[in-house]
Write a protein that holds these residues in place. Structure first.
Motif, mmCIF file in Angstrom:
data_model
loop_
_atom_site.group_PDB
_atom_site.id
_atom_site.type_symbol
_atom_site.label_atom_id
_atom_site.label_comp_id
_atom_site.label_asym_id
_atom_site.label_seq_id
_atom_site.Cartn_x
_atom_site.Cartn_y
_atom_site.Cartn_z
ATOM 1 N N ASP A 201 5.474 -5.008 -6.940
ATOM 2 C CA ASP A 201 5.159 -3.698 -7.526
ATOM 3 C C ASP A 201 5.819 -3.521 -8.895
ATOM 4 O O ASP A 201 5.227 -2.950 -9.819
ATOM 5 C CB ASP A 201 5.598 -2.580 -6.584
ATOM 6 C CG ASP A 201 4.659 -2.419 -5.397
ATOM 7 O OD1 ASP A 201 3.638 -3.125 -5.350
ATOM 8 O OD2 ASP A 201 4.961 -1.589 -4.516
ATOM 9 N N PRO A 263 0.219 3.078 0.225
ATOM 10 C CA PRO A 263 0.340 4.122 -0.800
ATOM 11 C C PRO A 263 1.603 3.959 -1.640
ATOM 12 O O PRO A 263 2.543 3.260 -1.265
ATOM 13 C CB PRO A 263 0.384 5.415 0.024
ATOM 14 C CG PRO A 263 0.912 4.992 1.367
ATOM 15 C CD PRO A 263 0.406 3.599 1.587
ATOM 16 N N GLY A 264 1.592 4.601 -2.792
ATOM 17 C CA GLY A 264 2.802 4.707 -3.598
ATOM 18 C C GLY A 264 3.015 3.594 -4.591
ATOM 19 O O GLY A 264 4.067 3.533 -5.228
ATOM 20 N N GLY A 265 2.062 2.704 -4.763
ATOM 21 C CA GLY A 265 2.256 1.598 -5.687
ATOM 22 C C GLY A 265 1.148 1.503 -6.708
ATOM 23 O O GLY A 265 0.151 2.232 -6.641
#
Length: 373
Positions: A201, A263-265
């Motif tokens: 990421d 999620p979140g990347g």
């Protein structure tokens, strides 16, 4: 292990290893395995009679290696401790602090540990170590690097030499990000550590600033594989969620291989043209990554054919403190009748020559040009 073996750790270990293979080995119902098992049983007395514990462990390891799938094998108690550290994100790498692969021309550096003696000396990925103060690299260059004080290597045809101070390194091998024009390159040296998700990421985030590249290369050359969970994380950043093939065990039972949304990347890499680079040393999860992206039409694969060491592995802890890894299922790509272990990955853009001895890494330059077109 059987009751009659419980007083003897060696006999208990050998019996438990045999039982694990009989119960779970992916090719355990084939005539070839039956013949191997007979040979293993015949070798048992010699394994148990080895004069030292080290000799016994070596004999057991060699016997299991003859299965030839590249995954099934024995890990010594010392190796188990190192393996457990590795799975917690720490690489205990005494000496120079590199990941490497033995090639005909020398020892290929596939990754350099941050803060290691190798980094301080100037070694980098793609360098070909040819000698240490102990002599030429063949056949035992990697062990010699643990205590070497000088190292000689080639970089694109230029010979280099420097002093090196070995150390008891503990750290991790990083994912790296770079640009070739408007093509991003992310190099992933392994999938062995849970740190990889954060590193992947971070690399994607670095490439997105100030704006994402127009195309992306994932460099998996000499990637030995590792944790399927880390491979799935990478795939979630490169392709939409879905089912991409199946794992099949010895009973013929299939388990779908799925990629889920995490999620979140950063997800910009799902939208740009993609290439995956592989070579003859790309194995296991490295091969699976390339195969899945290629079959889904998400990426072209560039490089050389991979060996097909793609079975899923199950690990048993044994009575002597060691561990046996057993291949328990084969991966099949969507709509295909042969397992990936039978075919390996065949590149869409075949590249010839040893990339690590050529100036400027022409493999990656050709792949970048193909994406730009």
């Amino acid at each position: 292990c059987p009751a009659e073996d419980r007083a003897d750790p060696r006999a208990c270990t050998v019996s438990a290893a045999r039982a694990a293979l009989v119960a779970r080995y992916v090719r355990g119902k084939t005539p070839a395995f039956a013949a191997w098992l007979a040979d293993f049983d015949a070798a048992r007395p010699a394994i148990l009679a080895a004069p030292t514990d080290d000799a016994y462990r070596l004999a057991l390891s060699r016997a299991l290696d003859t299965l030839g799938d590249g995954h099934t094998g024995y890990t010594s108690p010392a190796g188990v401790k190192a393996q457990d550290e590795l799975f917690r994100g720490v690489f205990p790498t005494p000496g120079a602090g590199i990941l490497s692969a033995l090639m005909p021309e020398g020892l290929l550096v596939t990754s350099v540990l941050r803060g290691s003696p190798a980094e301080a000396t100037g070694l980098r990925r793609g360098d070909l170590i040819q000698a240490t103060d102990a002599g030429p690299c063949h056949p035992r260059c990697a062990p010699a690097l643990r205590s070497a004080t000088r190292v000689a290597w080639a970089r694109g045809g230029t010979r280099m030499e420097a002093a090196i101070t070995p150390a008891p390194n503990r750290g991790y091998f990083p994912v790296s990000a770079a640009r070739i024009g408007d093509v991003g390159v992310i190099t992933i040296p392994h999938f062995l550590s849970p740190v990889l998700a954060r590193e992947i990421d971070a690399a994607l985030g670095a490439l997105s600033r100030p704006s994402p590249p127009r195309a992306l290369i994932i460099d998996l050359r000499s990637n030995p594989g590792g944790l399927v969970l880390m491979m799935r994380h990478l795939l979630s950043r490169l392709m939409p969620p879905g089912t991409y093939g199946r794992g099949v065990n010895r009973e013929g039972e299939a388990t779908p291989f799925t990629v889920v949304d995490i999620p979140g990347g950063p997800n910009w890499a799902r939208e740009v043209p993609l290439a995956v680079m592989v070579d003859t040393r790309t194995r296991s999860a490295g091969e699976l990554t390339a195969a899945i992206l290629q079959k889904a039409g998400r990426a072209i694969v560039a490089g050389s054919a991979t060996p097909g060491e793609t079975e899923t592995v199950w690990a048993f802890d044994l009575a002597d403190g060691g561990r046996i890894s057993v291949s328990i299922s084969d991966y099949f790509r969507q709509g295909e009748s042969l397992p990936l272990s039978a075919t390996g990955v065949r590149p869409d853009l075949p590249l010839r020559g040893a990339w690590y001895v050529l100036p400027g890494d022409p493999w990656i330059e050709r792949t970048a040009r193909a994406l730009e077109r």
